[in-house]
Design a protein around this motif. Structure first.
Motif, short mmCIF file in Angstrom:
data_model
loop_
_atom_site.label_atom_id
_atom_site.label_comp_id
_atom_site.label_asym_id
_atom_site.label_seq_id
_atom_site.Cartn_x
_atom_site.Cartn_y
_atom_site.Cartn_z
N UNK A 1 0.83 -1.32 -0.05
CA UNK A 1 -0.11 -0.11 -0.05
C UNK A 1 1.01 1.29 -0.06
N UNK A 43 6.40 -0.03 -11.71
CA UNK A 43 5.48 -0.48 -10.81
C UNK A 43 4.64 -1.82 -11.55
N UNK A 47 5.34 -6.29 -10.30
CA UNK A 47 4.34 -7.53 -10.08
C UNK A 47 5.07 -9.22 -10.57
N UNK A 309 1.08 -10.64 7.44
CA UNK A 309 0.93 -9.45 8.12
C UNK A 309 1.33 -9.63 9.53
N UNK B 4 6.20 3.60 0.00
CA UNK B 4 5.29 2.07 -0.14
C UNK B 4 5.48 1.34 0.85
N UNK B 5 4.55 0.88 1.17
CA UNK B 5 4.42 -0.21 2.35
C UNK B 5 4.30 -1.57 1.47
N UNK B 8 0.05 -5.18 1.23
CA UNK B 8 -1.18 -4.71 0.63
C UNK B 8 -2.26 -4.28 1.66
N UNK B 9 -3.06 -3.36 1.23
CA UNK B 9 -3.94 -2.85 2.09
C UNK B 9 -5.01 -3.80 2.52
N UNK B 10 -5.24 -4.75 1.46
CA UNK B 10 -6.22 -5.77 1.73
C UNK B 10 -5.57 -7.17 1.47
N UNK B 36 -6.71 2.73 -11.62
CA UNK B 36 -5.55 3.63 -12.08
C UNK B 36 -6.25 4.97 -12.24
N UNK B 65 -4.56 8.03 -2.67
CA UNK B 65 -3.45 7.03 -2.49
C UNK B 65 -4.14 5.73 -2.20
N UNK B 66 -5.31 5.80 -1.57
CA UNK B 66 -6.03 4.73 -1.34
C UNK B 66 -6.21 4.02 -2.64
N UNK B 68 -4.52 4.06 -5.39
CA UNK B 68 -3.19 3.67 -5.77
C UNK B 68 -3.02 2.40 -5.07
N UNK B 69 -3.14 2.33 -3.82
CA UNK B 69 -3.15 1.08 -3.07
C UNK B 69 -4.17 0.01 -3.44
N UNK B 71 -4.76 -0.22 -6.83
CA UNK B 71 -4.38 -0.70 -8.13
C UNK B 71 -3.44 -1.66 -7.84
N UNK B 72 -2.72 -1.76 -6.91
CA UNK B 72 -1.59 -2.72 -6.19
C UNK B 72 -2.26 -3.86 -6.13
N UNK C 227 -4.72 8.38 4.80
CA UNK C 227 -3.58 7.88 3.93
C UNK C 227 -2.23 8.73 3.85
N UNK C 264 -4.57 -7.91 7.18
CA UNK C 264 -5.23 -7.27 6.02
C UNK C 264 -6.41 -7.15 5.87
N UNK F 227 12.52 4.03 -0.63
CA UNK F 227 10.82 4.63 -0.58
C UNK F 227 10.13 3.44 -0.05
N UNK F 229 9.10 0.20 2.99
CA UNK F 229 9.49 -0.46 4.09
C UNK F 229 9.99 -1.67 4.17
#
Lengths: 315, 315, 315, 315, 315, 315
Positions: A1, A43, A47, A309, B4-5, B8-10, B36, B65-66, B68-69, B71-72, C227, C264, F227, F229
Motif C-alpha cells: 500500500x 510498478x 508484479x 501481516x 510504499x509499504x 497490501x491494504x487488503x 488507475x 492514495x488509497x 493507488x493501493x 491498483x496494487x 492515508x 489485511x 522509498x 518499508x
C-alpha cells in the motif's frame, strides 16, 4: 500500500506564473517519457518480479515510488506556473483580466493568444495539470513497456531514463526561472541515477545476452546486410567482432545476390563464429532451465497470498 | 512524496491460477473505470485545490492514495491468477506444457485457445499485469475528468465511483474463487464509501448548483422539449418542480412549432419561474465573488513554494 | 428513425468571422464533454432501457435528440466563425489574402500564425467543423459512459452535464461577440436543465443507493483511511453520519497499523453501523429480485421485434 | 434540428438472442466503416456546403439523417441479440445462469467463454450496444474524412459506402437468423443506393478532375515509375491513355537511372501530353475563379445567421 | 525485400529554415492523408492480391514503393526546414539563441513562441521529423483502409489520392519558398497520377459494381428518402436514372408515412427497376463464382511459399 | 528512394493455413514491438543524422530497410496462414464452409469461433494482414521513439531490439509449423544482430554518458532513496560504485527524514563523489561544444539540398 507525505521530495518553487512554460512542462507530466510513464512502467514490472526476484522487486518499487513523487513535483510546478488563472476563471461576472498578473502587458487579446497555445488549460481543465503532453495528446498505456523478463525490462528502463533525461535537458533551455531550473536539474539528475541503478541490476542477471532465453541462430547473428547504395561505410557495427556474442561481422555487400544464391538465406552456413546450431541449442536449454527454476521454485502453483501481516512492533 | 509499504491494504489471495478471470480483471487495472483512472483523477484534481481548499486537498489525496493501493491489490491478484505461466514461458527449450497446472486437462491446444482470448498476456507481456482493459485497449488519459472546479469535479467523482462499483458487481459474477470474491467485495465496498465521502464534501461547498459560477438563463432552464413522437410520457423530469432550481417544468409539446414562433427561441419569455434575467445576473456576480476570493486570497500571485519543511520531531 | 428540420433549434448568429474562437469552440463539437459525446451517450443508454423502462427511454431519446440538435448549433456557429476562409482556400491561383476579411490587419504572416494555432482548419479540413477538440485530438468513443444500469448511467449523465456546463462557462470568457454569447448561454442553460431532468428521473428509481444491485460490506463501507501525514483534517466526509447509508464514519488514523492488526483487514468487524453481513445480503437479494423482474417481465427471451407499425392516421 | 420517430426505419427483428453475432455486429455500430462514421462524416461535410451549395447540403443532410436512423437499427438489433443477459446481470444474488436462455446448453463455463470473446458486454457495458468495433476498439474521430471540398468529399463518400457495403457482405456470412439477414440486406443495399447518389452528385460538379482546384504538373502527371524488379507488368494503368486527363502514360523502366539523369526529375520535360505548364496554370486560374466565386457570392463576410424562421403555417 | 537508394526520387531543396512550415508539413509525413498512410495502405492491400492478381500486385507494390520514397522526400524537407535547431539544442551550456538563424529578429521569446506552436519539435523530438500530423496527433493504423477486395480497395485508394492531393494544394498556399513549392507540386501531381492508375485498374475488374460480390435488393437500391423538411431539392441523385445500376430513382417524399404503410419497409415492392429478387440472386451467384475461382485457382490450400529464388544471372 | 525486389529476404513458407497463429503473429506486423515500429523508428532517426553523422545515417538506413523487408516477411507469412479464407469470403452465394480446409473438422460453428477470436480478419479486412496487434489495437505513432540525439536514440534502439526479440521467443512457443518456426528464428536472430550493431555504434560516440549533453548534479546523481518499508535490500544498484559515473552510492535509509532535514534536498551536499558543481559545469560546456560543432559544421544554415545526382555510370 502507499502512504502520502504532504511535503514534496524536492522543494519546488516558482518565481512567478508562466503558463507558456507550464504548457511545455506537461511533457513530463502526461507525456511519452514523463514521470507518470516511468512510475507506471516500473510498478507494472514489479508484479512478476515479486516472488522470484524479491531484490529486484524492492528496487523497482523504490524507483516507481520515487517517480510517483516526481510526478507530484512536476504537477505542483505546473500548478504554481498557472497561479492566478484559476481564480480569474471564476471571475465570470466581470470582464476578465486574467493575464494582468503576467507582466502587466496582457489583456484579453493576450489571453486568447495563450488560449490558442494550450487551450485546454483554459477552456477544459480550468488551470490545473492534466495527463496530456505538451501538444495535448492524452496519456496512453502504449507508452509503457513491460514484457515479463527482467533482461528485457531493465533494458527498456535504461532507454526510458535516457529519453526522460534528454527531455529535461531540452526543457531547461526554455525557462529562465532559477527556481524552476533548480527543480528540473534535480529531476534530470535523478534520471541519470536511475539509469545507473538499472544498469547495475542488469549486470547481476547472468547470462543476460541475448535478452530472454533463446540463443541466436549462428547463420544470421553476425551478418550485416548492406541494404543501400553508395560507397560502403564501415565501422565496428559491421566489421571486427560483434560486441555481444564476440563473433566476427560478415558484411554482405550485395544482399540481393546473396539472397538469390542461398535460396532465400536458407542455405547460408555459419561463418566467422564458433557457435554452432548444436551449441546454441545447448545454451538455450541451460538458460531455459535456470530461469524456469528461479521462477518455479518461488511461485506457488495453487493457493497464493501476496503479503503476510504482523503487528508493527514485530517489524 | 509517496512511501510504499510492501503489505497490501487488503490481504489478497487466490485459490489457484485462472488466466481467464485475470483477463477480465484487467478491466479494473487499466480500464476506463478502473483503479488507475480513479487514482489519477483524484490526484490531478488535488493540485488546484491545495492552496485554496486544503481540507478538500487532504481528502482528495487520501482517496487517491488509497486508489493507488487498490491498483496494487488488483495487480497482485492478476499476477497470482497468472502464476505458473511466466515460468513456463521461460521453458523455451522444451515442448511447453504451460496449461497443465490449470486443471490438468489443458495442453498446447488449450494454451493457444487462451492465447487467442487475451494473447498479449502470452506473446507480449509475459504473464504480468499491464495497463489495458479486458479487451486489450491501452489505458488512456481521456478516461480522466478534471475541470478545475470542485462543484464539477466532485460530481465527476460520484459518477466515477458509481461506475467502478457496478463493474466490480459484474465481475463478481464471473468467478467462483472465494478468496477473489472476498477481495472484489472489499474493493466494491470502498467505491461505495468513497461515493459518500465525495457527496458529503460536495454538500459543504455552497452554493453548488448550478455547478460552476454562472447562473442559468430563466428562459431555458425549465423547458422540456418533446423531441420524439408517440404519446407524451410524463414524469417528474418534465412536470412539477425542477429539483435543482425549484422552477416549474414547461413541457414543449411541439418543439418545431415553438421554435418557429419564437424566432429560434430568442423571443421566448421566462415562464413558471421567479428567476429573472436580473436576479440570475446578480446571483452570478455573488457566486463569482465568493469563489474568486476563496482562490485569490489563498494563492500567491508571484513567488510560490509548494511545501515547507521542518525537522520531523517538530511534527 | 430521425427526421431533420433545416432550422436550428436556436437562432445561432455571429457578428463576424473569428477563426480563433472557432478553434476553441471545437471543444464542444468533438471534445470530451461536447455535444456529440452527450448525444451519443444518452442514445446508447436508451437501447437497454427501451423495453423495461419505456418512460426513461422516452426521456433519454428526447434529450439525445436535443443534443444532436445542439451539435448542429455548435457546428453552424463554427462554420460561420470560419466564413471567408473556405472561399479563399479555393483562390489557389492568386497570392492568397485570406485574412484580410478579418479586421484588415492581417496578411500572409497572420495567416500562417493562425495556421499554427489550429492548422488543420487550413491544411486539412478546408475550413469546416471536424470531430476534434480544441487541441486537435480526434473524438473518441472512450468519452462515453454507458454501463447498462440506470442507477449508474443517470449519475454519469449528471456529471457529464456538470462538465459540459463548466466548459461553456469557460468558453463564454473568451468571446466578445454578443450573438455568440447568446448562443453559448442558451446551450449552457440547457445543460442545467438536463442535469435536473436526470436528477428527477434518478429519484424515481428506488432503491438507487448503492448504485447497482449489490449492497456494501458493512466492515468497509464507513471507514475513512487517513492515508497521508500532517494534522488530521476532519469534515462530514470522515466524521458524523455517512450521507448514503446513514452509518457512522470510522476514522482510521493509522491505516498501516490497522491493516497489520487486522491481518489485511480480514479480521476487521463492522463498527458504527446497524447493517450486518446478513441484512446486507438480504437487501441484495431483494433489489436483485426487483431489477431482474423489471427487465425479465419486459424483454422477450426468443423472437423480438423493436417497433410496431400502424398507419399514421391511427396515431 | 432533429426529431426522433420511435419507429425504426426498417422493421428490425431477431429470432433469438445471439451474443456472439451481436459482438460481430458492433463493427457497424462503432467501427471504422459503420453507420456512426457515415452519419457523422456526411453531417460534418454539410456545414461548409450549406450556403454555397444548398442542393448538396440537402442531399448530405438527408443521407446523414438516414445513417443516424441506420445506426439506430443496428443498435436495436444488437440489443435484441443480447436480450436476457442484461436481466441476468441484475440477478446478482443468485448463482447466475445467464446463458441458459441460449440453447439450454450453456452455464457458467459457457458464460465465461462468451465473456472472453467480448468481455465488455458483460463486465463493462452491462449488455447494451457501445461505440466500439468488433474487437473492442473505441470509435475514433480519425475514421471521418471531411476536407472542405466537394470534389474530394464526395469521392471519400463513394469509397466509404464501398467499404460499408463489403462489411455487411462479410457479416451476412456469419449469421443464420433470417430476420437478421433481412435487416442486414436492407442496410447493405442502402449503401449501394447512397454510393450512386454521391456519384450522381459528383458528376454535377464540373470540372471535378483533378479534385480541388490546382492542375497537375504535366511533367509528372502521366509517368509510371517501375519501382520493382521482375518482368514488366503492363496494363491500362501504365500504357495507353490516362483515364482522367487523357494523356499518354510514360513508363519509366529504370527509375533510378531516370532520376539520376534528370537531376532528381527537375530536368524532366513533359512527354505524351498536350498540356503545358502554361495551359495548366491557366486552367488552375479558371477553376480557382469558379469555385471562389461560388463560395464568396453565397457566404456573407460579416454578420451571418444560419436559419430564418417563419410560422409553420407559412411553410 | 526493399533496397534503399540514397538519392531522393525528387531533388528536394529549401531556401532557408522555416520551422513553422515544417510543422504544417508534418501533415503529409504522419498525418491521416500523408505519404506514410498511402505507402502502408497499398503495401497491405498487396498481400492478398499477390497470388490471385499478380498484375495488380505489381502495380500496388510499385506505387507503395514510390510512396515510401515520397515519405522520404517529405521527411528530408522537414529536416532541412528545421536546420540549425538541432545544433542549437545541443548548445546547452550557453544561453541558447536558436532562432537567430531565422531572420535575425528572434531570440528566446521567439523561440518559446515557436515552441508553443509545435513544442514537440523542440522539447521532445530534438528537431527531426516524427510520425505525427500538423497538430501533433500520432500516426494511427486507423487511417488505413484494406478490406481484402480490390473492387473496394481501389476505390479507397482513389479517395485517398483525392484527399492527399487537396492537402498538398492547401499546403502550397502557406509557403513562399520556391524550392519547397517545386517539391510540393511534384508530390501533388503524383497523387493525380496515382489516382488515374487506380481508376484504370478498377476498370479492368469486371463486374465491379456493386463493390464486392453480393447484389443489391431491388426494393431498396433506387429509393431516395427525403429525411428533412423544406422544399424538395431534386437532382440527378434523386431523379432520373441511377448511375450504377441504371434503375429509376424513387423519391420518397414522406418517409415516415411510407415506413408506416409498409410495416417498416418490409412490404415495399420493387419499383422503377427491371431487377428482381431472382435476377439479383442469380447475379450474386455468378460474381461469387468468378471471384472465388480467381482466388482458389491461384492460392494453394496446404503448403505455400511466397517467393522462388534463382541466380541473378537467370533473371 | 526505395526499390522493391519481389523476392523476400528470407524464404518464408507455411505448412498449412492457421488463422489462429496468423492472429498472434499480427503482434509483429502492427504491434508495439513489431517490424513496422522498428523500420519507422530507425528511418525517422536517420533524418537528423544524415548531414552530421553520415556513417550512422548509412547504418540506420540499412537496418530500417531491412526492417521494412522483415515487415514484408511477416505480412507474407500471415497471408499464407490465412490462405483459403479470402476465397471463401467471396463465395457469398453458397453456405460458406470456410474452415473445411483446416483439418476437416470445422464448419460454420468453428468459423464463428475463429471470428470471435480475431473478428476483423473476417468481417473487416477480408483475410489479409493489417496494421494491428494481436488484440486488434491499431498501430500507433506513439510506439516510436526518436529524440534527435544519437546517444539517446541508439539506447532506445537497443531496448527496442530486446523487446522484439522476446516477442519472437514467446511466439515460437505457439506454433508447431516447422516452416514458420524457421522464419521466426531468422527474424528473432536478426534482432540480436541489430542489437549488437547499435551497441557497437553507441560505443563510437564519446562521451555518451550521461546521454545528451548536460552533466548530472553531483548532489543527486549517486543517492538511492529507500522509498519502501521492510528490511533493506542491498545490491550493486545501491552500494559500491555507480556503473556510469564511478561515484559511490549513498543509501538514504529514511528519505522522509532526509528531505525534512535538507529543506527539500536543497541543502544537501555532494557526498561520495569527486565531481563538483564546477567540474560538472565544465564538462557540460565541453560536450556541448563538441556536439554543437559536429552538427553546425555539417548542416548549412541557409539553402540546403538533400541529394546530389550524377549519371549512374559515374557511381
Amino acid at each position: 500500500m502507499f502512504y502520502h507525505v504532504k511535503e514534496l521530495q524536492f522543494n519546488a518553487r516558482v518565481s512567478k506564473p508562466d503558463p507558456r512554460f507550464a504548457s511545455l512542462l506537461l511533457e513530463q507530466f502526461g507525456g511519452a517519457n514523463g514521470e507518470l510513464k516511468a512510475a507506471l512502467q516500473y510498478f507494472a514490472q514489479a508484479f512478476p518480479a515479486k516472488q522470484p526476484y524479491p531484490d529486484k522487486y524492492d528496487m523497482l518499487m523504490d524507483i516507481a515510488t520515487e517517480e510517483f513523487s516526481h510526478l507530484e513535483i512536476v504537477g505542483a510546478t505546473i500548478q504554481m506556473l498557472l497561479n492566478g488563472i484559476n481564480g480569474e476563471l471564476k471571475d465570470a461576472a466581470e470582464k476578465s483580466e486574467i493575464m494582468q498578473l503576467m507582466d502587466g502587458t496582457s489583456k484579453k487579446e493576450s489571453l486568447i493568444h495563450e488560449a490558442l497555445s494550450n487551450p485546454q488549460f483554459l477552456v477544459l481543465h480550468g488551470a490545473g495539470p492534466t495527463y496530456k503532453d505538451s501538444q495535448g495528446n492524452p496519456f496512453s498505456g502504449t507508452y509503457i513497456n513491460c514484457n515479463g523478463d527482467l533482461t528485457v525490462d531493465l533494458r527498456s528502463n535504461i532507454a526510458a531514463e535516457s529519453r526522460a533525461k534528454i527531455v529535461y535537458e531540452y526543457l531547461l533551455q526554455f525557462t529562465d526561472d532559477p527556481y524552476v531550473k533548480e527543480t528540473l536539474t534535480f529531476l534530470m539528475t535523478r534520471e541519470v541515477a536511475h539509469f545507473q541503478m538499472f544498469e547495475a541490476a542488469l549486470a547481476t542477471l547472468q547470462p543476460n545476452f541475448p535478452p530472454g532465453v533463446m540463443q541466436a541462430d549462428p547463420r544470421y547473428s553476425n551478418t550485416y546486410f548492406n541494404m543501400s547504395n553508395g560507397e560502403s561505410v564501415r565501422g565496428p557495427w559491421n566489421e571486427g567482432k560483434t560486441p555481444g556474442l564476440g563473433e566476427t561481422w560478415q558484411y554482405i555487400e550485395d544482399p540481393l545476390a546473396h539472397v538469390m544464391e542461398t535460396d532465400g538465406l536458407i542455405n547460408r552456413k555459419p561463418e566467422g563464429t564458433d557457435i554452432t546450431a548444436k551449441t546454441a541449442e545447448k545454451k538455450t536449454k541451460e538458460v531455459s532451465k535456470i530461469r524456469t527454476n528461479e521462477i518455479k521454485s518461488a511461485v506457488p502453483k495453487g493457493k497464493n497470498q501476496w503479503s503476510t501481516y504482523a503487528p508493527l512492533t514485530a517489524k
